[in-house]
Write a protein that holds these residues in place. Structure first.
Motif, PDB file in Angstrom:
ATOM      1  N   LEU A   1      -2.938  -4.697   4.847  1.00 37.09           N
ATOM      2  CA  LEU A   1      -2.104  -5.522   3.971  1.00 37.09           C
ATOM      3  C   LEU A   1      -0.931  -6.115   4.745  1.00 37.09           C
ATOM      4  O   LEU A   1      -0.329  -5.454   5.590  1.00 37.09           O
ATOM      5  CB  LEU A   1      -1.575  -4.688   2.802  1.00 37.09           C
ATOM      6  CG  LEU A   1      -2.527  -4.405   1.642  1.00 37.09           C
ATOM      7  CD1 LEU A   1      -1.825  -3.579   0.590  1.00 37.09           C
ATOM      8  CD2 LEU A   1      -3.070  -5.680   1.042  1.00 37.09           C
TER       9      LEU A   1
ATOM     10  N   THR B   1      -6.278  -0.105  -2.695  1.00 39.24           N
ATOM     11  CA  THR B   1      -5.422  -0.808  -1.741  1.00 39.24           C
ATOM     12  C   THR B   1      -6.284  -1.482  -0.688  1.00 39.24           C
ATOM     13  O   THR B   1      -7.150  -0.848  -0.086  1.00 39.24           O
ATOM     14  CB  THR B   1      -4.445   0.169  -1.058  1.00 39.24           C
ATOM     15  OG1 THR B   1      -3.678   0.831  -2.069  1.00 39.24           O
ATOM     16  CG2 THR B   1      -3.516  -0.572  -0.131  1.00 39.24           C
TER      17      THR B   1
ATOM     18  N   GLY C   1       0.826  -1.208   0.000  1.00 38.83           N
ATOM     19  CA  GLY C   1       0.000   0.000   0.000  1.00 38.83           C
ATOM     20  C   GLY C   1       0.859   1.256   0.000  1.00 38.83           C
ATOM     21  O   GLY C   1       0.589   2.214  -0.735  1.00 38.83           O
TER      22      GLY C   1
ATOM     23  N   LEU D   1      -0.919  -8.414  -6.110  1.00 37.02           N
ATOM     24  CA  LEU D   1      -0.797  -7.143  -6.821  1.00 37.02           C
ATOM     25  C   LEU D   1      -1.378  -7.369  -8.220  1.00 37.02           C
ATOM     26  O   LEU D   1      -0.808  -8.122  -9.005  1.00 37.02           O
ATOM     27  CB  LEU D   1       0.664  -6.701  -6.900  1.00 37.02           C
ATOM     28  CG  LEU D   1       0.964  -5.453  -7.738  1.00 37.02           C
ATOM     29  CD1 LEU D   1       0.280  -4.227  -7.157  1.00 37.02           C
ATOM     30  CD2 LEU D   1       2.460  -5.212  -7.839  1.00 37.02           C
TER      31      LEU D   1
ATOM     32  N   ARG E   1      -4.701  -3.023  -8.103  1.00 35.97           N
ATOM     33  CA  ARG E   1      -5.382  -3.408  -6.864  1.00 35.97           C
ATOM     34  C   ARG E   1      -4.468  -4.303  -6.038  1.00 35.97           C
ATOM     35  O   ARG E   1      -3.737  -5.140  -6.577  1.00 35.97           O
ATOM     36  CB  ARG E   1      -6.675  -4.149  -7.192  1.00 35.97           C
ATOM     37  CG  ARG E   1      -7.532  -4.507  -5.992  1.00 35.97           C
ATOM     38  CD  ARG E   1      -8.908  -4.957  -6.446  1.00 35.97           C
ATOM     39  NE  ARG E   1      -8.821  -6.206  -7.192  1.00 35.97           N
ATOM     40  CZ  ARG E   1      -9.401  -7.350  -6.809  1.00 35.97           C
ATOM     41  NH1 ARG E   1     -10.123  -7.389  -5.711  1.00 35.97           N
ATOM     42  NH2 ARG E   1      -9.305  -8.438  -7.533  1.00 35.97           N
ATOM     43  N   THR E   2      -4.466  -4.110  -4.731  1.00 34.19           N
ATOM     44  CA  THR E   2      -3.697  -4.961  -3.827  1.00 34.19           C
ATOM     45  C   THR E   2      -4.623  -5.496  -2.745  1.00 34.19           C
ATOM     46  O   THR E   2      -5.499  -4.783  -2.261  1.00 34.19           O
ATOM     47  CB  THR E   2      -2.544  -4.184  -3.173  1.00 34.19           C
ATOM     48  OG1 THR E   2      -3.086  -3.056  -2.457  1.00 34.19           O
ATOM     49  CG2 THR E   2      -1.556  -3.689  -4.207  1.00 34.19           C
ATOM     50  N   ARG E   3      -4.414  -6.749  -2.371  1.00 29.20           N
ATOM     51  CA  ARG E   3      -5.190  -7.334  -1.271  1.00 29.20           C
ATOM     52  C   ARG E   3      -4.496  -8.600  -0.785  1.00 29.20           C
ATOM     53  O   ARG E   3      -3.628  -9.155  -1.465  1.00 29.20           O
ATOM     54  CB  ARG E   3      -6.617  -7.655  -1.701  1.00 29.20           C
ATOM     55  CG  ARG E   3      -6.759  -8.757  -2.731  1.00 29.20           C
ATOM     56  CD  ARG E   3      -8.213  -8.954  -3.124  1.00 29.20           C
ATOM     57  NE  ARG E   3      -8.403 -10.032  -4.062  1.00 29.20           N
ATOM     58  CZ  ARG E   3      -8.676 -11.297  -3.719  1.00 29.20           C
ATOM     59  NH1 ARG E   3      -8.782 -11.611  -2.425  1.00 29.20           N
ATOM     60  NH2 ARG E   3      -8.837 -12.228  -4.627  1.00 29.20           N
TER      61      ARG E   3
ATOM     62  N   MET F   1       2.583   1.675  -3.459  1.00 32.73           N
ATOM     63  CA  MET F   1       1.701   2.224  -4.490  1.00 32.73           C
ATOM     64  C   MET F   1       1.407   3.704  -4.258  1.00 32.73           C
ATOM     65  O   MET F   1       1.271   4.470  -5.220  1.00 32.73           O
ATOM     66  CB  MET F   1       0.390   1.436  -4.530  1.00 32.73           C
ATOM     67  CG  MET F   1       0.528   0.009  -5.038  1.00 32.73           C
ATOM     68  SD  MET F   1       1.441  -0.107  -6.587  1.00 32.73           S
ATOM     69  CE  MET F   1       0.548   1.049  -7.611  1.00 32.73           C
ATOM     70  N   SER F   2       1.336   4.118  -3.003  1.00 34.62           N
ATOM     71  CA  SER F   2       1.114   5.548  -2.723  1.00 34.62           C
ATOM     72  C   SER F   2       2.277   6.387  -3.233  1.00 34.62           C
ATOM     73  O   SER F   2       2.085   7.475  -3.795  1.00 34.62           O
ATOM     74  CB  SER F   2       0.922   5.759  -1.216  1.00 34.62           C
ATOM     75  OG  SER F   2      -0.217   5.067  -0.757  1.00 34.62           O
TER      76      SER F   2
END
Length: 879
Positions: free
Chosen positions: A606, A602, A578, A665, A640-642, A581-582
């Protein structure tokens, strides 16, 4: 319905409800009041008299004496004519005979066996026949209340009336079958009426403009109450007869069960239940038993392949049942599939009826349990495919595994072996199959195995062995086929070939990287020196910039080759995707342009992963740039991340991804998509679909190498015309205490130290075998205020320390002649366990991590620039 509408149309002006008797009475009054309605001949006589009088008046027009009389007669005729015209328009005067259709419809409605009523949507009665009037009586509870009382007021009646009223509100028709107790004989002897069907049918009434001044349509509802007691009695008798038949089946010495087309068992007699060890057959549906639960091996697939609802022909086969305790029970099965009804989508629903004879040793004579029967059981339960081929080239018999492995369980008996085996095979394989079958059918053996593809998407590989059967001429079978699954073997072969290719590239890249990175380090470093001695306005300044830029591009190319071979230098650290990616989102937005919408999503909480942040960012940028090129007209890029739990990883059903916890990712675009053939090659080195000069073919190959070197997995998915998605699964990393300390030190270093201030003080020992690199590094550190001692290898470094005394930090190459860097570090730590060291190399730090064991060290990958070297030295001295 039409009869009811005919009756209702003649009485629509009345606001009070009317039954059929009232309708007939009103029509009779109309006919008596206007006798001329049915006397069209009298109307003709009157018309003739009027015409004659008119002729006489025309003769008297010239007489002045008759003028007052003429005016009077004309006035009377005018009034009479107007009255006649109005009566004709209102329908009270007709020129032809009138048939009272409304009276006929009323009689039909009263004599109909069903009770009927027309109401408004609000439930206000507008018309009813005599049976409905008699059924409702004089109740004042409204239509629903009156009808509910008339039908017995039981809870089932109340619920049914509620559902009917809701159907009216939605403007739909509905029927309800209700168990009732009537209070009247409107539908027959109330003692014999046990069940009725109440139906509501909304319709729109169109008024007749000839008899009504209203022209708007009126939504109405037709209520019908029908006596269905006799039908229910017949159904009950049929059910009782069927139950008697079923009870007889329960006592038979054979097992019987039925199943749906999906395999769900719906019925099982007592004999079958006892064989399988089930105690309660009455609650069979609650068990949700399926044929796969009671048939061994691939028995279900075999039955599906042998039976079709179209022919309905019973087939016999020897199979094993699986008892409740897991023990196999040999049986002889007679199976028949019966078509039930066609579905809306055109498919045919069917039921499977299975009759079984117990063939266990304690219930059959040994004469019956012959060698042929035992072989048939082995044949059916074999884990590999077996099929026999007749002399005409058609398949005579198969086991379940053959049907499942070759044609996904569809029926193949009676089809030619060539058509079945060649269904999904490539052209070369088809020719081999034809030649092989021709050979074995003619009695020749030694046919080489043939590999074919199978499955809906060709995802499986099957290997076929063919052998002739040396039987007499009267035998129906001439050849036998064996099929084994070699999908896993082919996958391993492909992986091994790919690893061999990558290993070769890796050796080449590793060989180039060491010497090439040394040269690039010198070029980049001396370019930095020249830039510090030239102003931007100097003519040579732009040339120096171009030299440095080209060197950096060359360094990037070497990095891609190393990433491709999974030998890239990775500075791994715990990361939270997260946060990555920011930090990366603004750069991505500039990279993809304004025509593409970027959306970053995000997941919450995570988990951490352990990888190289810069390399991971490079992989994401590569994917984003590829997505941009696939959307020339603009589109949407979503990242998208999870978290992926172990259970979710298991549901992926991907052999290359072991069960475990991962962080996903996902990079998806709405571009042109990639066809399946190209999708299989996207990670191959130097493969590109771009025009010459616009792509190296290393972008996705580099991404693949970075992900694999990080211990992760990458899966591409694409649909032509819709877009492409790349899913990267990185293993979850559980933070340790040392990781928290390292993160804190890194944060503190960022707060107390800025890249703009690279000056420092201290004594540095620089160990490098390449003279040009050592010369650059010495000058770079001396310019920042350090005292630098230099040595060309590990042995010289130890001698310098013995003569010159201790140093604050050592900067050393890894691979050197004489004594390499790791060996030198071990010797240094013997004298000073706390000495700090920075290794610089074009090889990854993992390459020599094992040789150093638990020894701590810092690492700076080659090639590096002057600011990078100065910053790394100052960072290590200040922590």
């Amino acid at each position: 319905m039409q009869a009811v509408q005919g009756v209702f149309q003649k009485n629509q002006i009345s606001l009070a409800p009317m039954n059929s008797s009232e309708v007939r009475h009103a029509n009779a009054v109309d006919a008596d009041a206007l006798g001329i309605r049915h006397e069209s001949r009298g109307l003709l006589t009157i018309s003739a008299v009027v015409l004659a009088s008119g002729a006489l008046l025309l003769a008297l027009i010239s007489s002045s004496v008759a003028q007052p009389l003429l005016l009077t007669i004309l006035a009377v005729l005018a009034v009479f004519g107007a009255f006649s015209m109005l009566a004709y328009l209102a329908g009270h005067i007709q020129l032809t005979d009138h048939t009272p259709k409304d009276l006929i419809a009323a009689d039909l409605a009263d004599q109909h066996p069903d009770a009927m009523m027309v109401t408004t949507l609000a439930g206000k009665p507008r018309w009813s026949n005599e049976r409905m009037t008699k059924l409702l009586g004089k109740s004042s509870g409204g239509l629903l209340g009156s009808l509910e009382i008339a039908l017995g007021s039981a809870p089932s009646v109340t619920e049914a009336m509620f559902r009917l009223s809701r159907a009216i509100e939605h403007g739909s028709a509905r029927s309800e079958e209700i168990n009732v107790k009537l209070s009247s004989n409107a539908l027959g002897d109330r003692r014999g009426v046990t069940h009725v069907r109440v139906t509501v049918a909304p319709f729109v009434h169109q008024p007749n403009s000839e008899i009504s001044h209203r022209s708007e349509s009126a939504p109405l509802v037709l209520w019908t109450v029908k006596n269905i007691s006799a039908d229910r009695a017949r159904e009950l008798n049929s059910t009782k007869n069927f139950k008697q038949i079923i009870d007889q089946y329960d006592t038979m010495p054979i097992g019987v069960m039925t199943a749906t087309s999906q395999g769900t068992i719906t019925r099982m007699n007592e004999t079958m239940c006892n064989w399988l060890g089930f105690e309660d057959c009455a609650n069979l549906r609650d068990r949700s038993l399926n044929l796969k639960d009671v048939l061994a091996s691939d028995g279900v697939e075999l039955l599906d392949s042998m039976t079709t609802p179209q022919d309905g022909v019973p087939v016999g086969i020897d199979l094993d049942l699986v008892k409740n305790d897991g023990v196999f029970l040999p049986v002889r099965i007679m199976c028949q599939r019966i078509a039930n009804a066609s579905q809306p989508n055109g498919s045919v629903d069917s039921s499977l009826i299975i009759t079984a004879i117990n063939r266990s040793a304690d219930q059959l004579d040994e004469a019956i349990d012959t060698t042929g029967t035992r072989f048939a059981r082995f044949f059916r339960s074999a884990p590999f495919g077996i099929a026999t081929v007749g002399k005409d080239g058609r398949i005579a018999n198969t086991n379940a595994s053959f049907s499942r492995m070759i044609i996904d369980g569809t029926k193949c008996l009676g089809q030619t072996a060539v058509s079945v085996l060649s269904k999904s095979a490539e052209q070369d394989a088809k020719e081999q199959i034809e030649k092989g079958l021709e050979a074995v059918l003619s009695g020749r053996g030694k046919v080489a195995p043939i590999d074919i593809t199978a499955g809906k998407k060709g995802e499986f590989t099957r290997r076929i062995y063919m052998s002739p059967l040396t039987l007499n001429n009267k035998a129906p079978e001439a050849a036998i086929l064996y099929v084994i699954d070699v999908t896993e073997q082919k996958t391993l072969e492909a992986k091994y070939a790919q690893s061999q290719k990558m290993d070769a590239v890796g050796k080449l890249a590793g060989f180039v990287a060491h010497d090439f990175n040394n040269m690039l380090t010198a070029i980049i470093g001396f370019s930095d020196f020249l830039l510090k001695t030239h102003r931007p306005t100097d003519a040579a300044y732009s040339d120096i910039i171009n030299i440095k830029s080209s060197a950096n591009r060359a360094a990037g190319l070497v990095g891609k080759l190393l990433a491709l071979a999974r030998q890239q230098t990775l500075l791994v650290e715990p990361l939270q995707l997260g946060e990555v990616m920011s930090d990366l989102a603004p750069l991505l937005k500039r990279s993809i342009g304004e025509r593409i919408e970027l959306k970053v999503s995000t997941g919450r909480d995570l988990w951490h992963v352990k990888t190289d942040k810069l390399q991971l960012e490079q992989a994401i940028i590569n994917l984003a740039v590829n997505a941009r090129d696939a959307m020339p007209e603009g589109g949407r890029l979503k990242i998208r991340t999870r978290n992926i739990t172990e259970r979710e990883a298991q549901r992926l059903q991907r052999s290359e991804i072991p069960a475990g916890e991962y962080v996903l990712l996902e990079v998806s675009d709405t571009g042109t998509g990639i066809d399946p053939g190209t999708l299989e090659k996207v990670f191959e080195p130097f493969f590109t679909t771009k025009e010459a000069g616009k792509g190296t073919g290393l972008g996705l190959a580099t991404v693949y190498g970075i992900v694999k070197q990080s211990g992760g997995f990458i899966l591409p998915q694409s649909t032509v015309g819709k877009g492409t998605t790349f899913k990267i699964y990185l293993p979850r990393y559980h933070l340790e205490e040392k990781d928290f300390a390292a993160i804190k030190e890194k944060d503190d270093a960022k707060k107390t130290f800025s890249d703009a201030d690279l000056t420092g003080s201290g004594r540095v020992l620089l160990v490098e075998d390449e003279d040009v690199v050592r010369s650059f590094a010495v000058r770079a550190l001396e310019r920042q205020g350090y005292e630098v001692l230099e040595a060309e290898d590990g042995i010289a470094a130890l001698e310098i320390l013995d003569k010159s005394g201790p140093v604050d930090i050592v900067v050393s190459d890894v691979v050197m002649p004489g004594m390499d860097g790791p060996t030198m570090l071990k010797e240094l730590r013997k004298k000073d366990p706390n000495i700090k060291i920075i290794f610089v190399s074009g090889y990854p730090n993992e390459a020599f991590q094992k040789a150093l064991g638990e020894e701590s060290f810092a690492f700076l990958p080659k090639p590096f620039s002057l600011p990078q070297l100065a910053a790394k030295v100052k960072e290590e001295l200040t922590t």
